[in-house]
Design a protein around this motif. Structure first.
Motif, PDB file in Angstrom:
ATOM      1  N   ILE B 132     -30.677 -13.895  -4.889  1.00 51.99           N
ATOM      2  CA  ILE B 132     -29.802 -13.738  -3.589  1.00 51.99           C
ATOM      3  C   ILE B 132     -29.150 -12.219  -4.040  1.00 51.99           C
ATOM      4  O   ILE B 132     -28.089 -12.086  -3.099  1.00 51.99           O
ATOM      5  N   PHE B 133     -28.762 -12.132  -5.153  1.00 50.55           N
ATOM      6  CA  PHE B 133     -28.463  -9.660  -4.895  1.00 50.55           C
ATOM      7  C   PHE B 133     -28.900  -9.286  -4.492  1.00 50.55           C
ATOM      8  O   PHE B 133     -28.059  -8.396  -4.054  1.00 50.55           O
ATOM      9  N   THR B 135     -30.059 -10.423  -1.539  1.00 53.66           N
ATOM     10  CA  THR B 135     -28.961 -10.789   0.337  1.00 53.66           C
ATOM     11  C   THR B 135     -28.236 -10.541   0.475  1.00 53.66           C
ATOM     12  O   THR B 135     -26.954 -10.054   1.589  1.00 53.66           O
ATOM     13  N   ILE B 136     -27.067  -9.985  -0.804  1.00 55.91           N
ATOM     14  CA  ILE B 136     -25.538  -9.692  -0.853  1.00 55.91           C
ATOM     15  C   ILE B 136     -25.591  -7.783   0.205  1.00 55.91           C
ATOM     16  O   ILE B 136     -26.672  -7.383  -1.038  1.00 55.91           O
ATOM     17  N   PRO B 137     -25.146  -8.091   0.555  1.00 59.44           N
ATOM     18  CA  PRO B 137     -25.148  -6.107   1.751  1.00 59.44           C
ATOM     19  C   PRO B 137     -24.328  -5.716   0.385  1.00 59.44           C
ATOM     20  O   PRO B 137     -23.765  -6.013  -0.625  1.00 59.44           O
ATOM     21  N   SER B 138     -25.107  -4.272  -0.105  1.00 59.89           N
ATOM     22  CA  SER B 138     -24.679  -3.380  -1.471  1.00 59.89           C
ATOM     23  C   SER B 138     -23.881  -3.521  -1.926  1.00 59.89           C
ATOM     24  O   SER B 138     -23.230  -2.693  -1.955  1.00 59.89           O
ATOM     25  N   LEU B 141     -20.834  -4.848  -1.637  1.00 58.58           N
ATOM     26  CA  LEU B 141     -19.816  -5.668  -2.745  1.00 58.58           C
ATOM     27  C   LEU B 141     -19.781  -4.658  -3.415  1.00 58.58           C
ATOM     28  O   LEU B 141     -18.880  -4.838  -4.752  1.00 58.58           O
TER      29      LEU B 141
END
Lengths: 334, 299, 333, 329
Positions: B132-133, B135-138, B141
């Motif tokens: 999940i982490f 897929t979060i655009p870094s 974030l």
């Protein structure tokens, strides 16, 4: 008076689940199906079968590397999965494995000594590094690597397959085992070197007195091993032991239709003999899928002699004229 | 006695390794250049700020001077020395980058190893979380985290935040490495020999992982420089810090795109970023070669 | 079909989970976006009470509620399309997003297509010419461009192509940045559309420069490993025409593993959009994020972030579905 | 057999590879004649260069390798290495087809079996309809005892190892080649499948009058199928002869050692004896005869001069300095 077998499989089964995700259907493979087998101290057993017949799984179950789905493995009469920690540790030391690919069974980034020493130290076979070095060198000498000191500081990538095979053997012996499973131990070697490796294994057995479970797909290799070292040949088909016999009796006079087919198919390096042989008798060429459940005798789908009973009743393994056979009609063939 | 011989052995093997390291570097000139660049920046960050004085005072008469003996890289919009800013900025950039790499690698290492070695439910939970982490655009974030903070960040806090985005990919990679090593037959042999779990993890699996982890350490450094300077550049972090990203943003605000007088001020930090990132990348190429076991045996 | 549904459900769960993680991640950090926004407004000269009231009006939950209630309110807002309001623009965040999304999608999709195809062609080419000058050049060049942040590339692109070479230069307004020529009226006219493309050239170039190196390297190593496969030599042995082998045997198989990295690349390119849109003053999501940072316009940032996350998950989904179309083995996994 | 016509003639073939350690000579000055209609068994241990040789017959080398010197003449006139691109394409598969060692991997994983068949035919014949190709494929697949309707519509990964092997064999016969090369066709198959595959090969040979080059490390399989046998060691042929000559009256010490090292399911095992020592390093081959470091009969000349492949009778050759004097029991 019967002695307690060194290692014994009692109605041993192992089922693997394949596939199966969040929504996919799981399938099951009965890799080993209700197998019983006894191996005595210092005895040789050659386990022969085609790929996928469960022979490696059986070997790993006997070593305690896999947990059985049902049934039990007994070491000197004791269930290995009910042992206390100390006993199990001792069992681990006593039962060793030799793999097919010598290169992948030694850590590539450690020297030979670094691969040999830890087990000897951990089992207190040696008390110090220096002693470990001495003993490691001794072992390498025993397997014919001279001068041993040269090899100890080398990395695996600088050695030939034949040399590596010897090192694997030395490592297995370094903890004084009394049971060694050799899983296709010579099939990666060049044809010229194979019997040499087998001879070495048997020579060392005279010194160390351990038992071998020799797993192979090659009947000729199994025969050589058993004729030279004495013992039994066990034939396996789709997770079941179908036939067991002393020496090469299984090959000379096969009782089970599968063994017959296997022998008829094994090529013979002699043009006159090999050209006169008949094709093995088989109903179907294709091996059933491993996930397929076959009722009755597992060979009945391919067996040329199969009758109604074969598809319904699982044949028990029983003694027929000094041979163990799992076939309803064994008497007809022997 | 045994201890002495142990240290001697360690020392001699270290010396062999260092010799080998330079041998490979010598053979490959491009990588050697990378190594030198990285080394130069590290030296600059370590002792530069002690040697080069940075006058923070504003002097309008000295605005946007071209390079001279007095100001090797010219001056900024307030008449301050660009070179001094570069030197003083490098310390924070590198400290944060190395800290981030250390944090990221440690976290990823622990999680990756635990996941791969223990397996089962631990594995499923950790990897779902990592996925999940992933897929979060870094960078977005990071921005959202940083904007919800009020205080000025210390390098350690900064590194901690930066490592939030770095660990999942690395943890996943380490896990799959562990899994593939675990499948190898020498692990089964070790189990059979009755070697302890600790030995199998640290004596058998870890030595095979180290090169991989080391390479990723450098990749993390590169990633950390990227994000860290980026955060300053975008204005998410306080403007008063001495950081290359602040310099770029200040230069752009001063119309650097159209005003060639500002170029020295703009191009200096840009060049530094390009140089140091390139240096790390080239250096990593050399490491790849050093860790390649096939080449190793032939050395 | 079942696989597609499964994949859709996973995507939905991923989106939901990442929103949740981020929501709570922010809350466990020291500091609180509400306080930050209030402080920002106070700094702009509002008195504390007024500032607090303003902030309350724009967030879709009540900051004094327990955390779980805030979370439920927030999620309810997300589901009904209420993402709060912007302080700076005095408009609902949703409206800002609707304006920004097309620009970002326009830039990113074109850039992705160009850099992916360029990477594939170049990667295959240098795989065939292994050991040559181009190979050595690209193996260094590609890894370097990957490490250089997009903001550096974007600034250099403007300075070199825009200012120095005057290729993208307006004598009255300086280097070409922004979405289109402001003197034109938006509409379906040839002039306007060509202006949009002209203005998009440099940002697209910057995206391509920062991302295509990865594709080159990956395609190269993938092609090299496919070239070592027996079925390539077997195809040659069967006397197939070279073109057929290159496209259907080497190319098609070499591309497959790249689809798995497409997921990471898409996330990467969205991260880069914050920088590139900022440098080029391009009115997309990334630009709104950076513009809101200074004013701590928290709801805009979190709204944009939400959209980017959803976009990444959806693009991953598409990449996966495409992959399963191209690789027959995947359907039976 | 002596009256038979030579269909493939190889002269002084040398193939090298660039490896990190230097130049690896996989095939080293190899000479060989293959007669029309025969089954020639080519036997050697792994690493002796037999696969590389098989590939070189079709002018195939993998990316780090190159054919350094030598000639392959097909059918008396066709000089394979000087063919143009188009002619080479025509020669491949239409004149000589090859079943790879990795037959399991020699199908494109993203293409159905039928598409492979179409590709193969269309590469050589224009204006063939899809129905025609299908008809031909079905005929051949039946011959290798596969169910054509299911196999044609499947992807390679949906077939078992034995099925793939037979599919590839059917594909090899699509264009009715004169020569079929089989590189370790049985080594990855189970014993039972192996046996039936050999039977299929025998049938195919009868049906098409094929010439076959059967390459393997397994002497037992060769005993069953080959008319003549060539023994390869260190990149070159050390002995050629009729199958019975090789098995009962071999002249080269290596052939002898190889036969003595292979266990069987019949006969006495006490005479068996391993052949110790490693294969020669193809990067630094020993001077003189490649076998001398392992040969119990080696004398000074063996260490210095490389023996030529000498003709003994119409079909037998041996490369050994001492073949006349050596008497094996």
């Amino acid at each position: 008076m019967t002695e307690t077998p060194l290692i014994e499989a009692r109605n041993l089964s192992k089922v693997f689940a394949v596939g199966g995700g969040m929504f996919a259907k799981k399938r099951f493979i009965r890799a080993v199906d209700d197998v019983s087998l006894k191996i005595n101290r210092g005895e040789n057993v050659a386990l022969v079968g085609e790929s996928g017949c469960g022979k490696s799984t059986l070997g790993r179950l006997l070593l305690g590397l896999l947990y059985p789905t049902s049934g039990s493995v007994l070491y000197k009469g004791k269930d290995i999965w009910r042992m206390n920690e100390k006993e199990f540790k001792e069992f681990r030391r006593k039962a060793q494995i030799i793999h097919q690919d010598p290169y992948s069974s030694i850590n590539p980034v450690r020297t030979i000594f670094q691969s040999l020493a830890p087990a000897m130290i951990q089992h207190k076979i040696v008390q110090s590094r220096e002693e470990a070095f001495k003993r490691a060198a001794e072992l390498l000498g025993l397997v014919g690597l001279n001068p041993p000191e040269d090899f100890l500081s080398r990395y695996p990538s600088r050695m030939s397959g034949g040399q590596m095979q010897r090192i694997i053997l030395a490592r297995a012996l370094s903890v004084n085992p009394d049971f060694i499973v050799a899983d296709e131990a010579v099939s990666m070697l060049d044809a010229c070197l194979r019997i040499g490796a087998l001879d070495l294994m048997l020579d060392l057995q005279k010194k160390f007195q351990h038992a071998y479970l020799f797993i192979t797909h090659d009947l000729a290799i199994a025969r050589y091993f058993i004729l030279k070292g004495g013992g039994r040949i066990v034939i396996m088909y789709l997770g079941k032991i179908v036939e067991v016999g002393d020496g090469d009796s299984v090959i000379q006079k096969p009782a089970h239709p599968y063994t017959q087919a296997l022998i008829a198919a094994t090529p013979i390096p002699d043009p006159k003999i090999s050209r006169e042989r008949e094709l093995p008798k088989l109903k179907s060429l294709d091996v059933p899928r491993l996930t397929e459940a076959i009722p009755g005798c597992k060979f009945n789908t391919r067996c040329p002699y199969s009758e109604k009973i074969c598809a319904e009743v699982v044949p028990e393994i029983r003694e027929v004229k000094g041979r163990l056979v799992a076939c309803h009609f064994a008497e007809n063939f022997i | 006695m045994i201890n002495v011989s142990k240290y001697k052995r360690l020392l001699s093997s270290t010396i062999t390794n260092i010799k080998f390291f330079f041998k490979v570097l010598r053979r490959n000139r491009v990588s050697f250049a990378g190594f030198l660049i990285v080394l130069a920046f590290i030296i600059m960050a370590a002792i530069g700020p002690e040697i080069v004085q940075y006058e923070r005072g504003v002097d309008i008469r000295k605005r946007f001077l071209p390079p001279s003996w007095e100001h090797p890289l010219g001056t900024d919009y307030a008449g301050r020395d660009t070179f001094a800013q570069i030197v003083h900025g490098s310390r924070e950039v590198l400290i944060v980058a190395f800290l981030t790499a250390a944090f990221t690698t440690t976290v990823a290492f622990v999680i990756g190893i635990a996941s791969g070695f223990i397996g089962g439910k631990v594995d499923v939970v950790m990897m779902t979380f990592a996925d999940i982490f992933l897929t979060i655009p870094s960078f977005p974030l990071l921005l959202i985290i940083v904007t919800s903070l009020r205080k000025i960040l210390s390098p350690i806090e900064m590194a901690a935040i930066l490592s939030i985005v770095g660990w999942p990919a690395l943890a996943r990679a380490i896990r799959s490495q562990v899994l593939s090593i675990k499948e190898r037959e020498f692990i089964e042999s070790a189990v059979c020999l009755g070697l302890s779990k600790t030995h199998i993890l640290f004596g058998e699996i870890l030595p095979n992982l180290l090169p991989y982890i080391f390479m990723n350490l450098i990749l993390s450094v590169i990633g950390a420089i990227y994000s860290q300077v980026g955060l300053y550049f975008i204005g998410a972090l306080p403007f008063n810090a001495t950081n290359w990203g602040v310099m770029i943003q200040a230069a752009l605000n001063q119309g650097a795109l159209v005003n060639p007088r500002v170029w020295w001020y703009l191009l200096s930090p840009l060049a530094c970023i390009i140089l140091i990132q390139t240096g790390f990348i080239l250096f990593m190429h050399a490491l790849e070669e050093i860790f390649n076991p096939r080449l190793r045996t032939e050395a | 079909m079942r696989w597609v549904i499964r994949r859709l459900i996973t995507a939905a769960i991923t989106i939901f989970a990442s929103i949740t993680i981020v929501f709570f991640l922010i809350r466990v950090m020291p500091g609180n976006p509400i306080d930050v926004m209030v402080a920002q407004l106070i700094m702009q000269g509002l008195d504390p009470e007024e500032a607090y009231r303003r902030v309350l009006a724009i967030v879709p939950f009540v900051p004094t509620d327990p955390l779980w209630k805030q979370y439920i309110d927030y999620m309810r807002g997300v589901l009904s399309g209420d993402l709060g309001r912007s302080i700076l623009y005095a408009a609902p965040v949703t409206q800002i997003l609707i304006y920004g999304i097309p620009w970002t999608v326009f830039l990113i999709s074109i850039s992705l297509i160009i850099s992916f195809s360029l990477g594939i062609v170049l990667g295959m080419y240098i795989a065939y010419k292994r050991g040559g000058i181009l190979d050595r050049f690209f193996s260094v060049f590609s890894s370097v461009t990957r490490a250089i942040p997009p903001y550096v590339i974007a600034v250099l692109v403007i300075i070199i192509l825009g200012v120095q070479l005057k290729l993208f230069w307006d004598p009255y307004r300086g280097p070409i940045i922004g979405p289109y020529d402001p003197r034109l009226k938006p509409g379906f006219t040839l002039e306007f559309i060509s202006s949009v493309f002209y203005y998009a050239t440099l940002p697209i170039l910057s995206y391509v420069l920062t991302t295509f190196g990865i594709w080159v390297l990956q395609m190269k190593s993938s092609t090299v490993s496919v070239l070592g496969e027996y079925y390539i030599m077997a195809a040659e042995a069967r006397g197939l025409p070279e073109r057929r082998i290159v496209i259907s045997y080497v190319g098609r198989n070499a591309i497959l593993p790249l689809f798995t990295s497409l997921a990471i690349a898409i996330g990467h390119i969205f991260s880069g959009s914050v920088f590139i849109e900022t440098v080029f003053s391009y009115p997309g999501i990334g630009r709104y994020i950076s513009a809101s940072i200074g004013g701590r316009d928290y709801m805009v940032i979190s709204g944009c972030f939400l959209i980017i996350t959803i976009a990444v998950v959806l693009s991953n989904l598409i990449a996966d579905l495409l992959y399963s179309k191209l690789d027959p083995r995947i359907r039976f996994r | 057999m002596s009256q038979q016509k030579v269909i493939i003639s190889v002269r002084n073939l040398t193939v090298e590879f660039r490896v990190p350690r230097g130049i690896l000579r996989a095939v080293d000055g190899l000479d060989l004649d293959v007669y029309e209609g025969e089954v020639l068994g080519l036997v050697g241990e792994s690493g002796c260069g037999k696969s590389v040789f098989a590939h070189a017959l079709l002018k195939l080398v993998d990316i780090n390798g190159y054919i350094k010197s030598g000639k392959v003449i097909f059918d008396g006139t066709k000089d394979v290495y000087s063919l143009g691109k188009k002619e080479l394409r025509e020669y491949r598969w239409k004149d000589v087809a090859l079943i790879f060692q990795g037959a399991f991997n020699s199908l494109n994983p993203v293409m159905k079996v039928f598409d492979h068949m179409v590709d193969t035919v269309l590469a050589h014949e224009k204006n063939v309809s899809s129905e025609e190709i299908k008809k031909r494929s079905i005929e051949l697949l039946k011959m290798v005892r596969l169910d054509p309707e299911t196999v044609l519509g499947r992807y390679p990964h949906e077939l078992s190892g034995g099925m793939k092997q037979r599919t590839v064999s059917a594909m090899a016969l699509l264009l009715r080649p004169k020569v079929l090369i089989l590189d370790e066709p049985t080594s990855a198959l189970d014993v039972l499948t192996q046996k039936f595959f050999i039977r299929i090969l025998k049938d195919l040979r009868k049906e098409f009058g094929l010439t076959m080059i059967f390459i393997t490390h397994d002497l037992a399989t060769v005993a069953e199928i080959a008319d003549r046998v060539a023994i390869m060691y260190g990149g070159t042929i050390v002995e050629i002869g009729n199958v019975e000559d090789i098995f009962y009256r071999s002249r080269h010490p290596y052939t002898r050692a190889l036969l003595n090292a292979i266990p069987s399911i019949v006969g006495d095992i006490s005479k068996l004896k391993p052949l110790p020592g490693p294969l020669p390093d193809p990067v630094n081959p020993p001077p003189g005869c490649g076998f001398h470091p392992r040969c119990p009969y080696a004398i000074q000349i063996c260490r210095e001069v490389r023996p030529e492949l000498e003709r003994i009778d119409a079909v037998s050759f041996v490369a050994c300095h001492r073949w006349r004097e050596l008497k094996f029991d």
